[in-house]
Every structure is written in structure tokens, then in C-alpha cells.
Write a protein that holds these residues in place. Structure first.
Motif, short mmCIF file in Angstrom:
data_model
loop_
_atom_site.label_atom_id
_atom_site.label_comp_id
_atom_site.label_asym_id
_atom_site.label_seq_id
_atom_site.Cartn_x
_atom_site.Cartn_y
_atom_site.Cartn_z
N ASP A 201 0.80 -1.22 0.00
CA ASP A 201 0.00 0.00 0.00
C ASP A 201 0.84 1.28 0.00
O ASP A 201 0.45 2.28 -0.60
CB ASP A 201 -0.99 -0.02 1.16
CG ASP A 201 -1.95 -1.20 1.05
OD1 ASP A 201 -2.35 -1.53 -0.09
OD2 ASP A 201 -2.30 -1.79 2.08
N GLU A 202 1.99 1.27 0.67
CA GLU A 202 2.85 2.46 0.63
C GLU A 202 3.38 2.70 -0.78
O GLU A 202 3.42 3.84 -1.25
CB GLU A 202 4.00 2.33 1.64
CG GLU A 202 3.52 2.49 3.07
CD GLU A 202 4.67 2.48 4.07
OE1 GLU A 202 5.80 2.86 3.70
OE2 GLU A 202 4.42 2.11 5.22
N ALA A 203 3.76 1.64 -1.46
CA ALA A 203 4.23 1.77 -2.84
C ALA A 203 3.09 2.26 -3.73
O ALA A 203 3.30 3.11 -4.60
CB ALA A 203 4.77 0.44 -3.35
N ALA A 204 1.89 1.75 -3.53
CA ALA A 204 0.73 2.18 -4.32
C ALA A 204 0.42 3.65 -4.03
O ALA A 204 0.10 4.41 -4.96
CB ALA A 204 -0.48 1.31 -4.02
N CYS A 205 0.54 4.09 -2.78
CA CYS A 205 0.31 5.49 -2.44
C CYS A 205 1.31 6.40 -3.14
O CYS A 205 0.97 7.52 -3.53
CB CYS A 205 0.37 5.71 -0.93
SG CYS A 205 -1.17 5.23 -0.11
N GLY B 123 -5.68 11.41 11.08
CA GLY B 123 -5.01 10.42 11.93
C GLY B 123 -4.74 9.10 11.24
O GLY B 123 -4.25 8.16 11.86
N GLU B 124 -5.04 8.99 9.96
CA GLU B 124 -4.84 7.76 9.21
C GLU B 124 -3.79 8.01 8.12
O GLU B 124 -3.69 9.11 7.60
CB GLU B 124 -6.19 7.38 8.57
CG GLU B 124 -6.24 6.06 7.88
CD GLU B 124 -7.64 5.78 7.33
OE1 GLU B 124 -8.07 4.63 7.47
OE2 GLU B 124 -8.26 6.68 6.75
N THR B 125 -3.04 6.99 7.78
CA THR B 125 -2.05 7.14 6.70
C THR B 125 -2.71 6.80 5.37
O THR B 125 -3.74 6.12 5.32
CB THR B 125 -0.84 6.21 6.90
OG1 THR B 125 -1.28 4.85 6.76
CG2 THR B 125 -0.18 6.42 8.26
N CYS B 126 -2.08 7.23 4.30
CA CYS B 126 -2.56 6.90 2.96
C CYS B 126 -2.57 5.38 2.78
O CYS B 126 -3.54 4.82 2.26
CB CYS B 126 -1.66 7.56 1.91
SG CYS B 126 -2.09 7.11 0.21
N ALA B 127 -1.51 4.72 3.22
CA ALA B 127 -1.41 3.27 3.04
C ALA B 127 -2.54 2.53 3.76
O ALA B 127 -3.13 1.61 3.20
CB ALA B 127 -0.05 2.78 3.54
N THR B 128 -2.86 2.95 4.98
CA THR B 128 -3.95 2.31 5.72
C THR B 128 -5.27 2.54 5.02
O THR B 128 -6.07 1.61 4.84
CB THR B 128 -4.01 2.86 7.16
OG1 THR B 128 -2.75 2.61 7.80
CG2 THR B 128 -5.13 2.21 7.94
N ALA B 129 -5.52 3.78 4.59
CA ALA B 129 -6.77 4.11 3.92
C ALA B 129 -6.89 3.36 2.59
O ALA B 129 -7.97 2.85 2.26
CB ALA B 129 -6.86 5.61 3.68
N LEU B 130 -5.81 3.25 1.85
CA LEU B 130 -5.84 2.54 0.58
C LEU B 130 -6.13 1.06 0.80
O LEU B 130 -6.93 0.46 0.08
CB LEU B 130 -4.51 2.72 -0.16
CG LEU B 130 -4.45 2.19 -1.58
CD1 LEU B 130 -5.50 2.86 -2.46
CD2 LEU B 130 -3.07 2.42 -2.16
N GLY B 131 -5.52 0.48 1.82
CA GLY B 131 -5.78 -0.92 2.14
C GLY B 131 -7.22 -1.16 2.54
O GLY B 131 -7.80 -2.20 2.22
N ASP B 132 -7.81 -0.18 3.21
CA ASP B 132 -9.21 -0.30 3.63
C ASP B 132 -10.19 -0.19 2.47
O ASP B 132 -11.33 -0.65 2.59
CB ASP B 132 -9.55 0.78 4.67
CG ASP B 132 -8.86 0.54 6.01
OD1 ASP B 132 -8.34 -0.58 6.23
OD2 ASP B 132 -8.83 1.48 6.83
#
Length: 128
Positions: A42-46, A61-70
Motif C-alpha cells: 500500500d505504501e508503494a501504491a500510495c 489520523g490515518e495514513t494513505c497506506a492504511t486508507a488505501l488498504g481499507d
């Protein structure tokens, strides 16, 4: 007269080649994005998103990677069509439609998880 027709045909081919639009680069960018998402990278995708999409995606309070995974974006699949208009492109894959924009460092994803809506624009799970 025959040489003139041959010369004109050759000129037409050269002009057409000069006006060719590169559809391979946005297609590769969309495929790389979906490959990263499918591999839970997800970090690479972000890092492949436009800055605006990466900023807009997460809740406070959320990271891009967490949100993308969700988001649980569907599978990308094979590229079925690519359209490019200047610095913007849409790549249709078997399982998604991805909108991209070309920056100096390459093509970045503006929207993904997009589904067409009858007479309306696409409805996208991720957009800038």
C-alpha cells in the motif's frame, strides 16, 4: 506522377507517426498500481497517486497506506483500452477503470476503483 504518390504516402506515414500518442506508459502505470494494491504494498501504491489523491484519501489520523488498504479495490486485470488526451489518460482494465495524469516524473493515478454511472461521470472509490 508515381514518385509523387509514393512521396506523399511516405510523408503521410511520417506525419502520422509523429502524432502518435503513447498509450503504453499510462497502461503500465495503471497496471503497476494494481499490482502493488493486489500485493498489499500500500505504501508503494500510495507513491503512485497524485499528491492531491494521496492527501484526500486518508481520514484524519490515518495514513494513505492504511486508507488505501481499507478501500479493498477490485482486481485490475488486463488492460482493455487506453485513451490519452494531452496529460490526462483513462485506462480501462478488466476489473477497474483508472484515471491518470502525466507529471514530469511520469504518470500518476488520479482516480481508481471507478465504475461508470449511466449518464453521469464515473463513481470512483479513490479520487483527487
Amino acid at each position: 506522377m508515381r514518385r509523387m504518390r509514393t512521396a506523399l504516402a511516405a510523408l503521410a506515414l511520417l506525419l502520422a507517426a509523429g502524432c502518435a500518442v503513447d498509450t503504453a506508459a499510462p497502461a503500465r502505470a495503471a497496471a503497476r498500481f494494481h499490482t502493488a494494491v493486489a500485493a498489499h504494498q500500500d505504501e508503494a501504491a500510495c507513491a503512485m497517486l497524485t499528491r492531491q489523491a494521496a492527501r484526500k484519501l486518508p481520514d484524519p489520523g490515518e495514513t494513505c497506506a492504511t486508507a488505501l488498504g481499507d478501500l479493498r479495490l477490485g482486481p485490475g486485470g488486463r488492460v482493455t483500452s487506453v485513451e490519452v488526451w494531452g496529460d490526462d489518460a483513462v485506462v480501462r482494465l478488466a476489473g477497474d477503470t483508472v484515471f491518470l495524469h502525466r507529471f514530469t516524473d511520469g504518470w500518476r493515478v488520479r482516480a481508481a476503483g471507478c465504475e461508470p454511472e449511466r449518464d453521469l461521470p464515473y463513481d470512483c472509490a479513490l479520487e483527487d
